[in-house]
Enzyme design. Structure first.
Site, PDB file in Angstrom:
ATOM      1  N   ARG A 101      57.459  40.681  78.659  1.00 46.05           N
ATOM      2  CA  ARG A 101      58.731  40.804  79.394  1.00 46.05           C
ATOM      3  C   ARG A 101      59.690  41.590  78.521  1.00 46.05           C
ATOM      4  O   ARG A 101      60.007  41.164  77.410  1.00 46.05           O
ATOM      5  CB  ARG A 101      59.305  39.419  79.719  1.00 46.05           C
ATOM      6  N   HIS A 128      59.056  43.917  88.629  1.00 43.12           N
ATOM      7  CA  HIS A 128      58.611  42.537  88.345  1.00 43.12           C
ATOM      8  C   HIS A 128      57.338  42.289  89.166  1.00 43.12           C
ATOM      9  O   HIS A 128      57.318  41.483  90.098  1.00 43.12           O
ATOM     10  CB  HIS A 128      59.720  41.554  88.726  1.00 43.12           C
ATOM     11  N   GLN A 131      55.767  38.755  89.932  1.00 50.74           N
ATOM     12  CA  GLN A 131      56.527  37.995  90.938  1.00 50.74           C
ATOM     13  C   GLN A 131      56.117  38.414  92.345  1.00 50.74           C
ATOM     14  O   GLN A 131      56.005  37.579  93.252  1.00 50.74           O
ATOM     15  CB  GLN A 131      58.022  38.237  90.736  1.00 50.74           C
ATOM     16  N   ASP A 224      67.976  38.302  95.376  1.00 44.32           N
ATOM     17  CA  ASP A 224      67.843  37.987  93.947  1.00 44.32           C
ATOM     18  C   ASP A 224      69.248  38.061  93.363  1.00 44.32           C
ATOM     19  O   ASP A 224      70.182  38.559  94.016  1.00 44.32           O
ATOM     20  CB  ASP A 224      66.891  39.007  93.289  1.00 44.32           C
ATOM     21  N   CYS A 264      63.217  34.830  93.876  1.00 46.64           N
ATOM     22  CA  CYS A 264      62.331  34.654  92.718  1.00 46.64           C
ATOM     23  C   CYS A 264      62.856  33.593  91.752  1.00 46.64           C
ATOM     24  O   CYS A 264      62.083  33.055  90.954  1.00 46.64           O
ATOM     25  CB  CYS A 264      62.123  35.980  92.001  1.00 46.64           C
ATOM     26  N   ARG A 292      53.449  31.613  91.247  1.00 46.68           N
ATOM     27  CA  ARG A 292      53.364  32.448  90.042  1.00 46.68           C
ATOM     28  C   ARG A 292      52.098  32.081  89.262  1.00 46.68           C
ATOM     29  O   ARG A 292      51.379  32.933  88.762  1.00 46.68           O
ATOM     30  CB  ARG A 292      54.603  32.242  89.150  1.00 46.68           C
TER      31      ARG A 292
HETATM   32  N1  NVA Z   1      66.361  40.509  88.619  1.00 45.53           N
HETATM   33  C1  NVA Z   1      66.335  39.354  87.758  1.00 45.53           C
HETATM   34  C2  NVA Z   1      65.031  38.635  87.885  1.00 45.53           C
HETATM   35  C3  NVA Z   1      64.908  37.402  87.043  1.00 45.53           C
HETATM   36  C4  NVA Z   1      63.570  36.741  87.183  1.00 45.53           C
HETATM   37  C5  NVA Z   1      66.591  39.773  86.318  1.00 45.53           C
HETATM   38  O1  NVA Z   1      66.043  40.793  85.902  1.00 45.53           O
HETATM   39  O2  NVA Z   1      67.351  39.098  85.627  1.00 45.53           O
HETATM   40  N1   CP Z   2      61.289  34.472  88.544  1.00 49.24           N
HETATM   41  C1   CP Z   2      61.178  34.549  87.198  1.00 49.24           C
HETATM   42  O1   CP Z   2      60.574  35.471  86.656  1.00 49.24           O
HETATM   43  O2   CP Z   2      61.769  33.529  86.525  1.00 49.24           O
HETATM   44  P1   CP Z   2      61.950  33.379  84.952  1.00 49.24           P
HETATM   45  O3   CP Z   2      62.999  34.370  84.519  1.00 49.24           O
HETATM   46  O4   CP Z   2      62.394  31.959  84.752  1.00 49.24           O
HETATM   47  O5   CP Z   2      60.642  33.668  84.282  1.00 49.24           O
END
Ligand code: NVA
Ligand code: CP
Length: 305
Positions: A101, A128, A131, A224, A264, A292
């Site tokens: 990540r 992502h 997801q 989101d 998500c 997931r």
């Molecule tokens: N769009 C959000 C998704 C978190 C799982 C982010 O990047 O913070």
């Molecule tokens: N949806 C998702 O990726 O959640 P986290 O940021 O908790 O991993």
């Protein structure tokens, strides 16, 4: 040749289906296959916070007979001190796969180019894809076939979630609508790639600025956070820009009567979605979060074959 999963369109439609079918099987019996028996280790690296991704990869790797090695960039040499390519060459001699990540998509590309083990995008600024496998699995469980459905994503069209919806839905033959302010529309290059895929799968990509028009009669409504990780400094401006894209009961009433709601998570209740919708009968967010686990296990099994 080593396969990686850096963006949703790294899988063909047939491959995406194969993984969803496998996920469905793994969900019925979590411990039926142990391709990581040894146990082999999978590195799971985080430059950003996480609950779901951290837990689902750790549990999933253990379910498959392996050991998850969770690494925080903050206390590793990656992230300024050592390149992604050098890190990859160190890891590949000891681990079966690398899950990461991070911020820039280019870091993932560098990691993948530099290694012989599969690299999986566990969220970047642009996509992502893990997801989306979980979201498609969830939608399929509740609606049957994916092909031909119409889905609307509202909010930040340039976000990782919106852009993954564009690519993954095009791959699945879904009609995807993105509703966002014009200045937060998806990257035109991503839309162009998705258009080319959709032309073959029977899906389509349509961009809207009007949220009401975008949700009219659709099968699934998705949103989101308006403030993705890394965008915290723009919070005030974003809250002003996205106000009219909130998913509330009035907006949901414009979609099909049995339309599903997905998010998500984590969610900012009262901002991108009201508590009434996210905690209401059309919401499938807990199935989505659970999926997931099953989707990523299927992805790992498939990539390690
Ligand atoms: N769009 C959000 C998704 C978190 C799982 C982010 O990047 O913070
Ligand atoms: N949806 C998702 O990726 O959640 P986290 O940021 O908790 O991993």
């Amino acid at each position: 040749m080593t396969r990686h999963f850096l963006r949703d369109d790294d899988l063909t439609g047939a491959e995406q289906l194969e993984i969803l079918d496998l996920a469905e099987k793994l969900k019925t019996d979590r411990f039926q296959t142990t391709p990581l028996a040894g146990p082999q280790t999978v590195a799971v690296i985080f430059d950003k916070s996480s609950t779901r991704t951290r837990v689902s990869f750790a549990v999933g790797i253990a379910d498959l007979g392996g050991i998850p090695l969770i690494i925080s960039t903050a206390n590793s040499q990656l992230g300024g001190k050592e390149t992604a390519a050098d890190t990859a060459r160190v890891l590949e001699r000891q681990v079966a796969a690398i899950v990461w990540r991070t911020y820039a998509q280019s870091g993932l590309q560098e990691m993948a180019l530099g290694t012989t083990v599969p690299v999986i995008n566990a969220l970047s600024d642009d996509f992502h894809p893990c997801q989306l496998l979980a979201d498609l699995l969830t939608i399929r469980e509740h609606r049957g076939e994916l092909k031909g459905l119409t889905i609307t994503f509202l909010g930040d069209g340039r976000s990782n979630m919106a852009q993954s919806y564009v690519l993954a839905c095009a791959t699945a033959g879904i009609h995807i609508r993105i509703a966002s302010p014009a200045e937060y529309a998806p990257d035109p290059a991503v839309v162009q790639d998705a258009d080319a895929i959709a032309a073959k799968t029977g899906g389509s990509v349509t961009l809207f600025t009007d949220p009401l028009e975008a949700v009219a009669g659709v099968d699934v409504v998705v949103t989101d956070t308006w403030v993705s990780m890394g965008k915290e400094e723009e919070k005030a401006e974003r809250l002003r820009s996205f106000g009219q894209y909130q998913v509330n009961a009035d907006l949901m009433a414009l979609a099909k009567a049995d339309a599903l709601f997905l998010h998500c998570l984590p969610a900012d209740r009262g901002f991108e979605v009201t508590a009434e919708v996210i905690d209401g009968p059309q919401s499938v967010i807990w199935d989505e979060a659970e999926n997931r686990l099953h989707a990523q296990k299927a992805l790992l099994v498939w990539l390690l074959r």
